[in-house]
Design a protein around this motif. Sequence first.
Motif, short mmCIF file in Angstrom:
data_model
loop_
_atom_site.label_atom_id
_atom_site.label_comp_id
_atom_site.label_asym_id
_atom_site.label_seq_id
_atom_site.Cartn_x
_atom_site.Cartn_y
_atom_site.Cartn_z
N THR A 15 0.83 -1.21 0.00
CA THR A 15 0.00 0.00 0.00
C THR A 15 0.86 1.25 0.00
O THR A 15 0.61 2.20 -0.75
CB THR A 15 -0.94 0.00 1.22
N ALA A 16 1.90 1.26 0.83
CA ALA A 16 2.80 2.42 0.89
C ALA A 16 3.52 2.62 -0.44
O ALA A 16 3.65 3.75 -0.92
CB ALA A 16 3.81 2.24 2.02
N THR A 17 3.98 1.54 -1.04
CA THR A 17 4.71 1.65 -2.30
C THR A 17 3.80 2.15 -3.42
O THR A 17 4.20 3.02 -4.20
CB THR A 17 5.32 0.29 -2.68
N LEU A 18 2.59 1.62 -3.50
CA LEU A 18 1.66 2.10 -4.52
C LEU A 18 1.27 3.56 -4.26
O LEU A 18 1.10 4.33 -5.21
CB LEU A 18 0.42 1.21 -4.55
N SER A 19 1.17 3.94 -3.01
CA SER A 19 0.86 5.33 -2.67
C SER A 19 2.02 6.25 -3.02
O SER A 19 1.81 7.41 -3.39
CB SER A 19 0.53 5.45 -1.18
N LEU A 20 3.23 5.73 -2.93
CA LEU A 20 4.40 6.51 -3.34
C LEU A 20 4.31 6.84 -4.82
O LEU A 20 4.62 7.96 -5.25
CB LEU A 20 5.67 5.71 -3.05
N ARG A 21 3.84 5.88 -5.59
CA ARG A 21 3.63 6.11 -7.03
C ARG A 21 2.56 7.18 -7.24
O ARG A 21 2.70 8.05 -8.09
CB ARG A 21 3.23 4.79 -7.69
N MET A 22 1.50 7.13 -6.46
CA MET A 22 0.44 8.13 -6.56
C MET A 22 0.96 9.51 -6.16
O MET A 22 0.60 10.51 -6.79
CB MET A 22 -0.75 7.75 -5.69
N ALA A 23 1.79 9.56 -5.14
CA ALA A 23 2.34 10.84 -4.68
C ALA A 23 3.22 11.47 -5.76
O ALA A 23 3.24 12.69 -5.92
CB ALA A 23 3.12 10.66 -3.39
N SER A 24 3.93 10.63 -6.51
CA SER A 24 4.79 11.17 -7.56
C SER A 24 4.00 11.58 -8.79
O SER A 24 4.42 12.45 -9.54
CB SER A 24 5.88 10.16 -7.94
N GLN A 25 2.83 10.96 -9.00
CA GLN A 25 1.97 11.33 -10.12
C GLN A 25 1.24 12.63 -9.86
O GLN A 25 1.06 13.43 -10.75
CB GLN A 25 0.91 10.24 -10.35
N ASP A 26 0.79 12.80 -8.65
CA ASP A 26 -0.04 13.94 -8.30
C ASP A 26 0.66 14.73 -7.20
O ASP A 26 0.26 14.67 -6.05
CB ASP A 26 -1.43 13.47 -7.86
N GLY A 27 1.70 15.45 -7.57
CA GLY A 27 2.52 16.16 -6.60
C GLY A 27 1.78 17.21 -5.80
O GLY A 27 2.23 17.62 -4.74
N SER A 28 0.62 17.64 -6.30
CA SER A 28 -0.12 18.67 -5.58
C SER A 28 -0.91 18.12 -4.40
O SER A 28 -1.30 18.86 -3.52
CB SER A 28 -1.07 19.38 -6.55
N ASP A 29 -1.14 16.82 -4.38
CA ASP A 29 -1.93 16.20 -3.31
C ASP A 29 -0.99 15.51 -2.32
O ASP A 29 -0.55 14.39 -2.53
CB ASP A 29 -2.93 15.20 -3.89
N LYS A 30 -0.69 16.19 -1.24
CA LYS A 30 0.28 15.69 -0.25
C LYS A 30 -0.29 14.60 0.65
O LYS A 30 0.43 13.99 1.42
CB LYS A 30 0.80 16.85 0.62
N ARG A 31 -1.59 14.33 0.55
CA ARG A 31 -2.19 13.27 1.37
C ARG A 31 -1.57 11.92 1.07
O ARG A 31 -1.48 11.08 1.96
CB ARG A 31 -3.71 13.23 1.18
N TRP A 32 -1.14 11.70 -0.16
CA TRP A 32 -0.52 10.42 -0.50
C TRP A 32 0.77 10.21 0.29
O TRP A 32 1.11 9.08 0.63
CB TRP A 32 -0.26 10.32 -2.00
N LEU A 33 1.49 11.30 0.58
CA LEU A 33 2.72 11.16 1.37
C LEU A 33 2.42 10.70 2.78
O LEU A 33 3.21 9.96 3.37
CB LEU A 33 3.49 12.48 1.37
N ALA A 34 1.30 11.08 3.32
CA ALA A 34 0.89 10.60 4.64
C ALA A 34 0.61 9.10 4.59
O ALA A 34 1.00 8.35 5.50
CB ALA A 34 -0.34 11.35 5.13
#
Length: 108
Positions: A15-34
């Motif tokens: 889940t964390a690794t896939l969310s890391l991918r999401m965080a890099s795709q959508d840099g404006s949404d910092k919730r993925w980093l959490a």
Amino acid sequence: MTFVFLIAAIISEVTATLSLRMASQDGSDKRWLAVVTVGYLAAFAFLTLALDAGLTIGVAYGIWTACGVALTAIASRILFREPLTKLMIVGIGLIAAGVLLIELGAGH
């Protein structure tokens, strides 16, 4: 309980690794980093609990990483349309075979 903790560690890490991918795709949404942070912290906490419950580090880490690689590759194919070639599938199979050999060699 040992393998319940290990499964929770695997799911948290994937889940964390896939969310890391999401965080890099959508840099404006910092919730993925959490989600990334909580996921990796949970993964290590659950892995620690699995070790405390008696699983050896070689077996635990082997299963954790092999399942993580396989599940992340499959999920990234589904979620992000990333490649999953026949050669990659053979590689995942070889990783699984290696982990199985480590488990068998541990001689519980």
